[in-house]
Design a protein around this motif. Structure first.
Motif, PDB file in Angstrom:
ATOM      1  N   ARG A  21       0.835  -1.208   0.000  1.00 24.04           N
ATOM      2  CA  ARG A  21       0.000   0.000   0.000  1.00 24.04           C
ATOM      3  C   ARG A  21       0.870   1.258   0.000  1.00 24.04           C
ATOM      4  N   LEU A  22       1.900   1.231   0.845  1.00 25.68           N
ATOM      5  CA  LEU A  22       2.796   2.372   1.010  1.00 25.68           C
ATOM      6  C   LEU A  22       3.536   2.695  -0.295  1.00 25.68           C
ATOM      7  N   PHE A  23       4.150   1.680  -0.898  1.00 31.64           N
ATOM      8  CA  PHE A  23       4.900   1.906  -2.135  1.00 31.64           C
ATOM      9  C   PHE A  23       3.955   2.257  -3.279  1.00 31.64           C
ATOM     10  N   GLY A  24       2.741   1.681  -3.256  1.00 27.34           N
ATOM     11  CA  GLY A  24       1.741   2.005  -4.277  1.00 27.34           C
ATOM     12  C   GLY A  24       1.356   3.479  -4.209  1.00 27.34           C
ATOM     13  N   LEU A  25       1.191   3.980  -2.988  1.00 23.01           N
ATOM     14  CA  LEU A  25       0.836   5.391  -2.785  1.00 23.01           C
ATOM     15  C   LEU A  25       1.908   6.316  -3.346  1.00 23.01           C
ATOM     16  N   TRP A  26       3.158   6.027  -2.968  1.00 26.52           N
ATOM     17  CA  TRP A  26       4.256   6.883  -3.419  1.00 26.52           C
ATOM     18  C   TRP A  26       4.454   6.781  -4.935  1.00 26.52           C
ATOM     19  N   ALA A  27       4.320   5.567  -5.479  1.00 29.24           N
ATOM     20  CA  ALA A  27       4.512   5.395  -6.926  1.00 29.24           C
ATOM     21  C   ALA A  27       3.471   6.222  -7.688  1.00 29.24           C
ATOM     22  N   LYS A  28       2.224   6.160  -7.218  1.00 32.36           N
ATOM     23  CA  LYS A  28       1.156   6.898  -7.888  1.00 32.36           C
ATOM     24  C   LYS A  28       1.404   8.403  -7.782  1.00 32.36           C
ATOM     25  N   ALA A  29       1.718   8.851  -6.572  1.00 28.61           N
ATOM     26  CA  ALA A  29       1.896  10.288  -6.349  1.00 28.61           C
ATOM     27  C   ALA A  29       3.103  10.837  -7.106  1.00 28.61           C
ATOM     28  N   ARG A  30       4.096   9.988  -7.355  1.00 28.08           N
ATOM     29  CA  ARG A  30       5.345  10.489  -7.935  1.00 28.08           C
ATOM     30  C   ARG A  30       5.541  10.026  -9.384  1.00 28.08           C
ATOM     31  N   GLY A  31       4.476   9.417  -9.960  1.00 27.03           N
ATOM     32  CA  GLY A  31       4.515   9.039 -11.368  1.00 27.03           C
ATOM     33  C   GLY A  31       5.541   7.974 -11.709  1.00 27.03           C
ATOM     34  N   ARG A  32       5.751   7.030 -10.795  1.00 21.65           N
ATOM     35  CA  ARG A  32       6.684   5.914 -11.059  1.00 21.65           C
ATOM     36  C   ARG A  32       5.895   4.676 -11.460  1.00 21.65           C
ATOM     37  N   GLU A  33       6.398   3.950 -12.462  1.00 19.75           N
ATOM     38  CA  GLU A  33       5.787   2.683 -12.866  1.00 19.75           C
ATOM     39  C   GLU A  33       6.379   1.588 -11.995  1.00 19.75           C
ATOM     40  N   LEU A  34       5.704   1.287 -10.907  1.00 19.63           N
ATOM     41  CA  LEU A  34       6.243   0.290  -9.984  1.00 19.63           C
ATOM     42  C   LEU A  34       5.147  -0.709  -9.624  1.00 19.63           C
ATOM     43  N   ALA A  35       5.429  -1.994  -9.834  1.00 15.20           N
ATOM     44  CA  ALA A  35       4.527  -3.051  -9.360  1.00 15.20           C
ATOM     45  C   ALA A  35       5.158  -3.639  -8.111  1.00 15.20           C
ATOM     46  N   TYR A  36       4.507  -3.452  -6.980  1.00 16.07           N
ATOM     47  CA  TYR A  36       5.068  -3.876  -5.691  1.00 16.07           C
ATOM     48  C   TYR A  36       4.101  -4.880  -5.078  1.00 16.07           C
ATOM     49  N   GLU A  37       4.567  -6.100  -4.888  1.00 13.09           N
ATOM     50  CA  GLU A  37       3.651  -7.161  -4.441  1.00 13.09           C
ATOM     51  C   GLU A  37       4.126  -7.835  -3.150  1.00 13.09           C
ATOM     52  N   PRO A  38       3.186  -8.412  -2.396  1.00 15.11           N
ATOM     53  CA  PRO A  38       3.593  -9.250  -1.262  1.00 15.11           C
ATOM     54  C   PRO A  38       3.959 -10.628  -1.784  1.00 15.11           C
ATOM     55  N   LEU A  39       5.083 -11.170  -1.353  1.00 15.35           N
ATOM     56  CA  LEU A  39       5.527 -12.481  -1.831  1.00 15.35           C
ATOM     57  C   LEU A  39       5.758 -13.372  -0.612  1.00 15.35           C
ATOM     58  N   LYS A  40       4.884 -14.361  -0.445  1.00 14.67           N
ATOM     59  CA  LYS A  40       5.041 -15.259   0.705  1.00 14.67           C
ATOM     60  C   LYS A  40       6.071 -16.329   0.365  1.00 14.67           C
ATOM     61  N   VAL A  41       7.143 -16.355   1.123  1.00 16.55           N
ATOM     62  CA  VAL A  41       8.211 -17.344   0.912  1.00 16.55           C
ATOM     63  C   VAL A  41       8.556 -17.933   2.278  1.00 16.55           C
ATOM     64  N   THR A  42       8.499 -19.251   2.380  1.00 18.04           N
ATOM     65  CA  THR A  42       8.818 -19.888   3.664  1.00 18.04           C
ATOM     66  C   THR A  42      10.323 -19.836   3.905  1.00 18.04           C
ATOM     67  N   ALA A  43      10.713 -20.043   5.162  1.00 19.85           N
ATOM     68  CA  ALA A  43      12.140 -20.037   5.501  1.00 19.85           C
ATOM     69  C   ALA A  43      12.877 -21.091   4.679  1.00 19.85           C
ATOM     70  N   ALA A  44      12.239 -22.247   4.491  1.00 23.28           N
ATOM     71  CA  ALA A  44      12.899 -23.338   3.761  1.00 23.28           C
ATOM     72  C   ALA A  44      13.116 -22.980   2.294  1.00 23.28           C
ATOM     73  N   ALA A  45      12.251 -22.132   1.735  1.00 20.55           N
ATOM     74  CA  ALA A  45      12.324 -21.832   0.295  1.00 20.55           C
ATOM     75  C   ALA A  45      13.079 -20.536  -0.005  1.00 20.55           C
ATOM     76  N   PHE A  46      13.527 -19.817   1.026  1.00 23.17           N
ATOM     77  CA  PHE A  46      14.066 -18.475   0.786  1.00 23.17           C
ATOM     78  C   PHE A  46      15.315 -18.482  -0.094  1.00 23.17           C
TER      79      PHE A  46
END
Ligand code: ATR
Length: 274
Positions: A21-46
């Motif tokens: 949400r935070l990076f989406g807000l700043w990207a929109k306000a500042r005209g940056r093309e940024l796709a920022y997603e939550p990525l669930k990765v377990t400790a075993a898969a990191f």
């Protein structure tokens, strides 16, 4: 051609994260093309996920959250000096097939204290917890010139380990409850909030002119902060640190220092999230 840059917050769990949400807000306000997603990765898969990302990823960078911050520092090809003291990284940058680790948590924590008017130089500070978040808080308070830092943890062994590493005193959470009035600033760096409890037993007395700071931000008033407020202490939640470490991450991603009004607007937006 507009190029969409990709970034993520990587952790487990990660669904609760406010970073997209935070990076989406700043990207929109500042005209940056940024796709920022939550990525669930377990400790075993990191480790494997990071290898794929390094080799193939269209990634600009990741924010790294629990439980991966220490591993992130170990697996990176290069660590910025900001990683040395906490021994943990919360930002990974992907540059020409290499992974560069940074820590913006430590400075973000200090920036949030300063913005709230909470003291750090010359004070006596207690840190509750002995994991990665506690290490970052101890590193920050040492850097800021705290006169004394004491670590208190549920498990005595981890407290001792942190105490040896930083040369600070250590005790258990019951010691903390008894000694609390000696401290000007008490930082909750445990994950007890996830269990909806305070790490300190009910009835623990806070000194009215002291500051209680929680690194957690869900709920906005954590059980620890509610306890501290009832005891008359001044309180500061973790949203300020979240926003300020993210602002420093933004600078690493884009080389752009966000103006203070952009930081304040983001904080106001997150504070309004139920
Ligand atoms: P982080 O990276 O967020 O620091 P961590 O390394 O898992 O996460 O550390 C969690 C910290 O919260 C530990 O200090 C843990 O205490 P123990 O070392 O005794 O396990 C502390 N913690 C977690 N749940 C707690 C609870 N209910 N009460 C008190 N401390 C708790």
């Amino acid at each position: 051609m507009s190029s969409l840059l990709r970034a993520a917050v990587v952790g487990d769990p990660v669904a609760h994260s406010l970073s997209p949400r935070l990076f989406g807000l700043w990207a929109k306000a500042r005209g940056r093309e940024l796709a920022y997603e939550p990525l669930k990765v377990t400790a075993a898969a990191f480790s494997e996920t990071l290898s794929y990302a390094r080799a193939d990823g269209p990634w600009l960078g990741w924010n790294v959250t629990a439980p991966h911050k220490e591993r992130a520092a170990q697996l990176a090809d290069e660590c910025d000096p900001s990683v040395d003291q906490p021994g943990a990284a919360n930002v990974l940058l992907f540059v020409d097939g290499r992974v560069l680790a940074h820590n913006t948590d430590v400075q973000g924590f200090l920036d949030s204290l300063a913005a709230a008017g909470a003291p750090s130089f010359g004070i006596r500070a207690a840190v509750l917890g002995a994991g990665g978040a506690a290490a970052a808080a101890v590193a920050a308070l040492r850097r800021a010139g705290a006169a004394e830092v004491a670590v208190y943890n549920r498990g005595a062994e981890r407290a001792q380990a942190l105490s040896r590493r930083f040369g600070v005193s250590a005790g258990t959470l019951s010691d903390a409850a008894a000694e609390l009035s000696a401290f000007d600033l008490i930082v909750n760096a445990t994950s007890a909030g996830f269990a909806e409890t305070s790490p300190l037993r009910a009835g623990t007395a806070f000194r009215p002119d002291s500051w209680a700071v929680d690194l957690g931000y869900r709920p906005k008033e954590t059980p620890f902060l509610a306890q501290a407020r009832a005891g008359g202490a001044r309180t500061l939640g973790g949203l300020g640190m979240l926003v300020r470490q993210a602002a420093l991450t933004w600078r690493l991603f884009f080389g752009e220092t966000l103006p203070e009004d952009a930081v304040a607007a983001a904080l106001a937006d997150l504070e309004a999230v139920p």
